[in-house]
Enzyme design. Structure first.
Site, PDB file in Angstrom:
ATOM      1  N   ARG A  51       0.854  -1.191   0.000  1.00  0.00           N
ATOM      2  CA  ARG A  51       0.000   0.000   0.000  1.00  0.00           C
ATOM      3  C   ARG A  51       0.885   1.234   0.000  1.00  0.00           C
ATOM      4  O   ARG A  51       1.239   1.760   1.051  1.00  0.00           O
ATOM      5  CB  ARG A  51      -0.928  -0.043   1.211  1.00  0.00           C
ATOM      6  N   ASP A  53       2.269   4.964  -0.116  1.00  0.00           N
ATOM      7  CA  ASP A  53       1.761   6.231   0.415  1.00  0.00           C
ATOM      8  C   ASP A  53       1.584   7.268  -0.679  1.00  0.00           C
ATOM      9  O   ASP A  53       2.112   7.125  -1.781  1.00  0.00           O
ATOM     10  CB  ASP A  53       2.767   6.797   1.440  1.00  0.00           C
ATOM     11  N   ARG A 199      11.852   4.827   3.871  1.00  0.00           N
ATOM     12  CA  ARG A 199      12.072   6.276   3.970  1.00  0.00           C
ATOM     13  C   ARG A 199      12.803   6.646   5.266  1.00  0.00           C
ATOM     14  O   ARG A 199      13.627   7.579   5.274  1.00  0.00           O
ATOM     15  CB  ARG A 199      10.740   7.017   3.855  1.00  0.00           C
TER      16      ARG A 199
END
Lengths: 253, 253
Positions: A51, A53, A199
Site C-alpha cells: 500500500r 503512500d 524512507r
C-alpha cells in the site's frame, strides 16, 4: 470468480496513495472504476502487494482483481490500460492468477528504489521524482553504514508511528547505496517492509552521507529499537516500488 | 558588460519552447525575468546554443547572458536557480564567459537523446518524456540504418519546412540506437543540426524498426534530398538536448 494478477506503473504525485481515501483520488479507485467497466458495472475486490503512500511511485506494483467472468489476460491488460486514462497509471502486465495465489500474502520479495538528487541546482526534469539534497553526500559511507542493517532484526526504530504490523521483525536482504552521476540511489529488497521503513532508513543514512554521523550510527539506532533516535523520514517523492516477486510467478502477458 | 555562461535543465512540456513568443511562456522569458532581478530591473540580452521547440526537454542547454555588473558565478547560479522558481527550469552551472565566447556560435558539438517507450502499456511514470510506440521495434536494424547517415551530407530530406538555415549541409558524428529495457534510445551528436533534423531522422528510423522499410531506406531518403520522402516527425516530448561542447569550455562552477 476468476482472479487476475496485474503489474502497475504509476506516478505518486497525483494520488493520495494506493488505498481508497475520502480526501482525494487513490490509485485503487482509478483501477477499481476501470475494472468495473469490464465487470458489469460492479466494483471488483482489489488487493495490492504494497500500500504505497501518497507521492510514492511504482514501476512494478502487483495487484489482484477478482472479476465475475473470465477474460483473456491480454484483453484485460489492454482494456484496463485504456480505461484508466488519462491518469498516470499504466497496466504493464496481466495474468490469470495461479491457484491459491494472493498479491499481498504470496509475495516473497519486494524491491524499492530511492532517488536522491545530490546537487546544488533544484530538480527540473525530475521534479517530483527525487529528493533534493544540496549538501554533498558520501555515498560510499552511506553504503557501508547500510550493510550493517542487513539481516533479521527488530526494525522498530525505523517504523512509522501509524504502522499496523503486529511484529517489527523483518529480514533486510539488500540495502545498496550508489552514486550515479548527480544522484545517490538507494536500492533495497526484503520479503516485506514496515510502514515508512525505507524512507526512515534513507533519512538516517543521509545523516551519515552528510558526515553528521558515523557509519556505525544507523546500526546503533537499529539496536536501540527507539523510533525517536532515527533520522528524518525521507520525502515520499523519491521512493519507487520497483518489483514484487512470488514463489509461483503468474504467467504474465 | 560582463558575459556569463549558464547550463540549464528544463522540462519541455510547460513551455512554448526556448524562444520568446506571444502565445505562451518560453524558457527564455522565465530566464530573462529572473536575470532582470539581478540586473537593476533591466532584461538582459540572452542567447541559447539551441532553440529547442515546444515540448523538447533539456539536460544541458547552454546560454549566455550579458549583465550590467559583475557577479560571482556561484552567486549568479544560486540566485537564478531561486528566481526561476517554481518553473521546471534549473541552473546547473555558471561561469564567466571566456573572451570572445558565444553560446551559439562557439559551440563545436551538440548532443541530443531521443527516448522511445516501446511497449504495449502507455507511459505512466515517464508520460511527457517519451514517444510511445506500441509495435515492437528492431533496435539493431535501426542502428544499422542509422550508421549509413553518418558523415557530411545535404540533410534537406530531414529538415523542417520552416528551417531557416542557409545551407542544409551538416556533419553527423553520431547516431546510435540501443534498446535499454522497454526503451529504444537514440543518441546523436553533431556540430549543429537543422530544425527538426533529429525528430525527422528518428521518425524515419522507426519505420525501419517496425519492419516497414529496409535498413538502406533512410540513406536513400537522405540521398534524395526530398523532404516528402522521409518518415514522420517524431513527437517533441521524446527529445532532450543533453549537452553542448566548446573549444574553450567556460570555467564552470
Amino acid at each position: 470468480m476468476p482472479l487476475y494478477a496485474l503489474t502497475l506503473e504509476y506516478q505518486g504525485g497525483p494520488f493520495v496513495g494506493w488505498q481508497r481515501q475520502d480526501n482525494g483520488l487513490s490509485v485503487q479507485q482509478v483501477l477499481e472504476e476501470a475494472a468495473a467497466k469490464l465487470n458489469g458495472g460492479v466494483v471488483p475486490p482489489v488487493v495490492a502487494a504494497g500500500r504505497t503512500d501518497a507521492g510514492v511511485h511504482a514501476e512494478g506494483q502487483v495487484v489482484q482483481v477478482a472479476l465475475e467472468r473470465e477474460i483473456a489476460p491480454l484483453k484485460l491488460r489492454e482494456a484496463l490500460d485504456f480505461h484508466t486514462r488519462p491518469h498516470p497509471l499504466a497496466i504493464r502486465r496481466a495474468a490469470l492468477a495461479p491457484e491459491g495465489w494472493n498479491a499481498r500474502f504470496s509475495a516473497i520479495r519486494r524491491g524499492y528504489r530511492y532517488r536522491i538528487l545530490n546537487r546544488r541546482a533544484r530538480p527540473a526534469l525530475d521534479d517530483g521524482r527525487v529528493w533534493h539534497v544540496k549538501a554533498p553526500l558520501d555515498a560510499a559511507a552511506m553504503h557501508e553504514a547500510a550493510q550493517r542493517l542487513l539481516g533479521r532484526h527488530d526494525f522498530s526504530a525505523f517504523r512509522a508511528a501509524a504502522c499496523q504490523a503486529k511484529s517489527a521483525l523483518r529480514t533486510l536482504d539488500r540495502l545498496d547505496v550508489a552514486r550515479i552521476g548527480e544522484e545517490v540511489v538507494v536500492t533495497t529488497e526484503a520479503r516485506s517492509f514496515l510502514h515508512h521503513q525505507v524512507r526512515n532508513m534513507v533519512g538516517t543514512l543521509v545523516e551519515v552521507g552528510q558526515g553528521r554521523r558515523g557509519v556505525d550510527w544507523p546500526r546503533r539506532v537499529l539496536d536501540s529499537a527507539d523510533r525517536t533516535r532515527a533520522g528524518m523520514t525521507a520525502p515520499a517523492e523519491g521512493l519507487c516500488f520497483i518489483f514484487v516477486r512470488y514463489e509461483r510467478e503468474p504467467d504474465w502477458v
